[in-house]
Scaffold this motif. Structure first.
Motif, short mmCIF file in Angstrom:
data_model
loop_
_atom_site.label_atom_id
_atom_site.label_comp_id
_atom_site.label_asym_id
_atom_site.label_seq_id
_atom_site.Cartn_x
_atom_site.Cartn_y
_atom_site.Cartn_z
N GLN A 62 0.83 -1.20 0.00
CA GLN A 62 0.00 0.00 0.00
C GLN A 62 0.87 1.25 0.00
N ILE A 63 0.26 2.38 -0.39
CA ILE A 63 0.92 3.67 -0.24
C ILE A 63 0.94 4.03 1.24
N ASP A 64 1.57 5.14 1.59
CA ASP A 64 1.65 5.53 2.99
C ASP A 64 0.26 5.64 3.62
N HIS A 65 0.16 5.10 4.83
CA HIS A 65 -1.05 5.24 5.63
C HIS A 65 -0.97 6.59 6.33
N LEU A 66 -1.91 7.49 6.01
CA LEU A 66 -1.84 8.85 6.51
C LEU A 66 -2.96 9.15 7.51
N GLN A 67 -2.64 9.99 8.50
CA GLN A 67 -3.64 10.51 9.43
C GLN A 67 -3.50 12.02 9.50
N ILE A 96 -0.07 16.31 8.73
CA ILE A 96 -0.27 14.98 8.19
C ILE A 96 0.80 14.06 8.76
N ILE A 97 0.36 12.90 9.25
CA ILE A 97 1.24 11.92 9.87
C ILE A 97 1.31 10.66 9.00
N LYS A 98 2.53 10.19 8.73
CA LYS A 98 2.72 8.88 8.12
C LYS A 98 2.76 7.84 9.25
N VAL A 99 1.77 6.97 9.27
CA VAL A 99 1.59 6.06 10.40
C VAL A 99 2.52 4.85 10.28
N ALA A 100 3.19 4.54 11.39
CA ALA A 100 4.03 3.34 11.45
C ALA A 100 3.31 2.21 12.20
N GLY A 101 2.48 2.58 13.18
CA GLY A 101 1.77 1.55 13.92
C GLY A 101 1.08 2.11 15.15
N ASN A 102 0.25 1.28 15.77
CA ASN A 102 -0.47 1.63 16.99
C ASN A 102 0.08 0.77 18.12
N TYR A 104 -1.16 5.44 22.45
CA TYR A 104 -0.20 6.13 21.59
C TYR A 104 0.03 5.35 20.29
N SER A 105 0.25 6.11 19.21
CA SER A 105 0.67 5.55 17.94
C SER A 105 2.06 6.06 17.62
N LYS A 106 2.67 5.46 16.61
CA LYS A 106 4.00 5.89 16.18
C LYS A 106 3.94 6.28 14.72
N GLY A 107 4.61 7.38 14.37
CA GLY A 107 4.60 7.82 13.00
C GLY A 107 5.55 8.97 12.77
N THR A 108 5.51 9.51 11.55
CA THR A 108 6.37 10.62 11.16
C THR A 108 5.52 11.83 10.77
#
Length: 473
Positions: free
Chosen positions: A377-382, A403-409, A414-418
């Motif tokens: 998939q493309i980047d999962h964004l939030q 906009i956050i690029k999601v790495a995981g929950n 808390y979630s992790k992302g960029t």
């Protein structure tokens, strides 16, 4: 918020007991139970509010109408009037993998076929479970268009050729604008209103079409349902053991799964009496059934232990094994709630199929590891809803609209992302963001314009435009 509070109470209220075992202090446990009850009451209120929104039954009618429309369009694309004149996408699955992996690869290429307005054709010999290929269990993907063995190669921009062969190592396909996690533009206005995870709904429709059962398999579903005594309420549990543990997924104790099952039944009791707590158990671990019976005798466990035996490595890629995995996925998708690990393609496949049976079952699960994702998939964004100032060195700053690029929950609040704006990677509160939906135009008749748009997309993004392994025939 529930995950955050529960995580803190368990961490702060845990003490070392005898024999080096951990126990939760009574005060922490009482607080956790009280908050759990508040949580289930809140879920009940949300359920009642959702049921009361709009005319009675509109969600069911809307979901049915959208599904029927998509299934008709897929059938039309897959069964052109004249196959000799049809534009085809012939899929070669070079590497054998598990059943869930195969279905998701087909769904991925199905999306590509839809985006290029082509009929999807699967090479029979690439199906590892049965010599008859896909048709051994499911209706043909295309009834009218057999495999075309032509091998003439041409440029991607030469649209005079009718057949495209695509191989597993084809590069850069995921960057096309209509590939996962995009949903069709023509569905978006209605689907965004109806469903909490529109992309999962869209994948579910593709999988539903691909996995239309042969008549004998449909009959087998009914016979097996009666034999198992499958009835509601019921929670589906998929517990991975065997080959995947250690390198693809972590080990999770039975108790970890069952804590979320018990929370579900607590929630259910707020709506009325529960005659029996049931679970449908699918697992490749031979000791799991005995462990479940010993530790949770108050539950009625519905399962076919033969499926567990056939799920082991030495029995895979056989006809009986194919039937077993199909049965487990079918019954998991029919449950009222799923507890599993989304690192498993079987679990994600069951979750996708679950969406085809209800207007919106997007929240009817708990994953012990990954959030939902689709391979390649493309980047999962939030999108950030409110500002956040870091409280620890592990957290990142958020500003409304980021906009956050999601790495995981992390399932602890808390979630992790960029953060795309700051390029900082770290933790952030999960409740301060919402899903960023990706919408794209699908099924264009003007293929030349489509290919030019794709080429412009690559050039504008400074990407190398190469489709070395795609061949127009």
């Amino acid at each position: 918020m529930w995950y955050f509070i529960a995580s803190v109470l368990k961490k702060e209220g845990t003490t070392m007991g005898p024999n080096n075992t951990y126990t939760i202090k009574k005060e922490a446990m009482r607080t956790l139970d009280a908050i759990s009850e508040e949580y289930t009451l809140l879920l009940r209120d949300i359920h009642d509010l959702k049921a009361a929104s709009g005319p009675k039954g509109w969600r069911e009618e809307e979901a049915k109408e959208l599904s029927e429309m998509v299934q008709r369009q897929l059938y039309k694309l897959q069964n052109p009037h004249d196959c000799k004149e049809a534009r085809m996408l012939v899929v070669h699955l070079a590497r054998a993998c598990g059943f869930g992996c195969i279905v998701h690869k087909l769904a991925y290429n199905f999306i590509l076929a839809i985006g290029l307005n082509r009929t999807l054709v699967l090479v029979k010999s690439d199906m590892p479970y049965h010599k008859e290929g896909w048709d051994a269990a499911f209706l043909p993907i295309s009834r009218h268009c057999p495999y075309n063995s032509s091998r003439e190669t041409d440029s991607i921009f030469n649209t005079t050729k009718k057949v495209l062969h695509i191989y597993e190592n084809t590069r850069d396909i995921r960057l096309l604008p209509f590939m996962p996690r995009a949903i069709p533009e023509y569905l978006a206005p209605r689907l965004l209103r109806l469903h909490g995870q529109p992309f999962v709904w869209w994948v579910g429709q593709l999988v539903k079409y691909l996995m239309r059962p042969q008549p004998f398999l449909q009959e087998d579903f009914g016979v097996t349902e009666k034999w198992l005594g499958f009835k509601r309420p019921i929670v589906g549990i998929h517990i991975r053991r065997s080959d995947k543990i250690g390198y693809e997924a972590d080990f999770h104790k039975v108790e970890e799964y069952m804590s979320h099952v018990e929370l579900y039944y607590k929630h259910l009791r707020k709506h009325g009496p529960v005659d029996k707590k049931r679970i449908y158990l699918a697992t490749d671990g031979r000791d799991v059934h005995a462990e479940m019976a010993k530790k949770f005798p108050e539950y009625e466990v519905i399962s076919d232990k033969i499926n567990t035996k056939l799920a082991n490595e030495e029995s895979r890629y056989t006809g009986p094994s194919l039937r077993s995995i199909i049965m487990d996925i079918h019954f998991l998708s029919m449950t009222d709630y799923l507890v599993c690990t989304f690192s498993s393609q079987v679990c994600r496949l069951a979750y996708e199929l679950m969406q085809t049976q209800h207007p919106d079952a997007s929240s009817w699960f708990h994953s012990l590891d990954d959030i939902y994702y689709f391979g390649e998939q493309i980047d999962h964004l939030q999108e950030v809803l409110v500002d956040h100032l870091p409280q620890t060195d592990a957290e990142i700053e958020l500003k409304k609209g980021d906009i956050i690029k999601v790495a995981g929950n992390h399932w602890n609040g808390y979630s992790k992302g960029t953060n795309v704006r700051t390029e900082k990677k770290g933790l952030y509160p999960s409740f301060k963001v919402k899903e960023h939906k990706v919408v794209s135009e699908f099924v264009m008749n003007d293929t030349i314009r489509r290919l030019n748009l794709i080429r412009s997309h690559y050039i504008n993004n400074n990407n190398r435009f190469e489709f070395n392994d795609i061949r127009f025939m």
